[in-house]
Design a protein around this motif. Structure first.
Motif, PDB file in Angstrom:
ATOM      1  N   VAL A   1       0.837  -1.202   0.000  1.00  0.00           N
ATOM      2  CA  VAL A   1       0.000   0.000   0.000  1.00  0.00           C
ATOM      3  C   VAL A   1       0.869   1.248   0.000  1.00  0.00           C
ATOM      4  O   VAL A   1       0.621   2.200  -0.749  1.00  0.00           O
ATOM      5  N   VAL A   2       1.903   1.254   0.830  1.00  0.00           N
ATOM      6  CA  VAL A   2       2.791   2.422   0.886  1.00  0.00           C
ATOM      7  C   VAL A   2       3.506   2.606  -0.449  1.00  0.00           C
ATOM      8  O   VAL A   2       3.593   3.727  -0.961  1.00  0.00           O
TER       9      VAL A   2
ATOM     10  N   GLN B   1      -5.398  11.886  -9.623  1.00  0.00           N
ATOM     11  CA  GLN B   1      -6.430  10.959 -10.065  1.00  0.00           C
ATOM     12  C   GLN B   1      -6.804  10.013  -8.932  1.00  0.00           C
ATOM     13  O   GLN B   1      -6.023   9.727  -8.039  1.00  0.00           O
ATOM     14  N   ASP B   2      -8.023   9.518  -8.988  1.00  0.00           N
ATOM     15  CA  ASP B   2      -8.477   8.526  -8.032  1.00  0.00           C
ATOM     16  C   ASP B   2      -8.033   7.158  -8.549  1.00  0.00           C
ATOM     17  O   ASP B   2      -8.608   6.637  -9.498  1.00  0.00           O
ATOM     18  N   LEU B   3      -7.003   6.594  -7.953  1.00  0.00           N
ATOM     19  CA  LEU B   3      -6.423   5.357  -8.464  1.00  0.00           C
ATOM     20  C   LEU B   3      -7.077   4.145  -7.808  1.00  0.00           C
ATOM     21  O   LEU B   3      -7.129   4.023  -6.589  1.00  0.00           O
ATOM     22  N   VAL B   4      -7.554   3.257  -8.645  1.00  0.00           N
ATOM     23  CA  VAL B   4      -8.315   2.113  -8.183  1.00  0.00           C
ATOM     24  C   VAL B   4      -7.434   1.105  -7.449  1.00  0.00           C
ATOM     25  O   VAL B   4      -7.836   0.560  -6.414  1.00  0.00           O
TER      26      VAL B   4
ATOM     27  N   GLY C   1      -5.689  -1.149  -0.394  1.00  0.00           N
ATOM     28  CA  GLY C   1      -6.026  -0.576   0.906  1.00  0.00           C
ATOM     29  C   GLY C   1      -7.201  -1.295   1.551  1.00  0.00           C
ATOM     30  O   GLY C   1      -7.219  -1.514   2.769  1.00  0.00           O
ATOM     31  N   THR C   2      -8.176  -1.686   0.752  1.00  0.00           N
ATOM     32  CA  THR C   2      -9.317  -2.439   1.272  1.00  0.00           C
ATOM     33  C   THR C   2      -8.884  -3.824   1.739  1.00  0.00           C
ATOM     34  O   THR C   2      -9.325  -4.300   2.787  1.00  0.00           O
TER      35      THR C   2
ATOM     36  N   LEU D   1     -16.284  -5.389   6.946  1.00  0.00           N
ATOM     37  CA  LEU D   1     -16.185  -5.233   5.493  1.00  0.00           C
ATOM     38  C   LEU D   1     -17.234  -4.253   4.967  1.00  0.00           C
ATOM     39  O   LEU D   1     -16.959  -3.501   4.038  1.00  0.00           O
ATOM     40  N   ALA D   2     -18.417  -4.277   5.573  1.00  0.00           N
ATOM     41  CA  ALA D   2     -19.451  -3.326   5.152  1.00  0.00           C
ATOM     42  C   ALA D   2     -19.022  -1.893   5.451  1.00  0.00           C
ATOM     43  O   ALA D   2     -19.268  -0.979   4.659  1.00  0.00           O
TER      44      ALA D   2
END
Length: 131
Positions: free
Chosen positions: A59-60, A70-73, A79-80, A128-129
């Motif tokens: 993640v780092v 940009q919002d990177l997927v 991260g999730t 998770l929710a």
């Protein structure tokens, strides 16, 4: 040379290159010592060493390698996954603290394992929710 060192990402890369292997070696030594004692805390530490630390490092790396507006997927997906692994780690640690070390005759020792697992599953689904 000084301009490269003045940039923040160089220090993060250095910390990852030295810190992650150091953390993995320390965790391996702690796990070995706990295995010799037959401690129930080995399972959460194995999860920490084998999954949480590498995914956190990823993640780092992704966050710094793909710094943009940009919002990177991919950063969000990894991260999730890290959030899910942290939920599992916390629940595993709570399970060890409450039920694996329960003294004989206490309520914690008498709770059936199936109930503990059902509550754990519900907490993972709720976590998770929220993620």
């Amino acid at each position: 040379m000084m301009s490269v060192l003045a940039e923040g990402w160089v220090w993060w890369v250095g910390a990852l290159a030295i810190g992650v292997p150091l953390v993995l070696v320390v965790l391996t030594e702690i796990i070995g010592a706990l295995r010799r004692r037959r401690s129930p805390a080995v399972r959460p530490l194995l999860l920490l060493r084998n999954a949480v630390v590498p995914v956190a490092a990823l993640v780092v790396l992704l966050a710094f390698a793909t710094r943009s507006d940009q919002d990177l997927v991919w950063v969000r997906i990894v991260g999730t996954v890290l959030g899910f692994l942290l939920i599992l780690l916390v629940l595993s640690g709570v399970n060890v603290a409450l039920f694996s070390t329960a003294r004989e005759g206490t309520w914690r020792e008498r709770v059936p394992t199936i109930f503990v697992e059902i509550v754990r599953l519900l907490l993972v689904v709720v976590g998770l929710a929220v993620l």
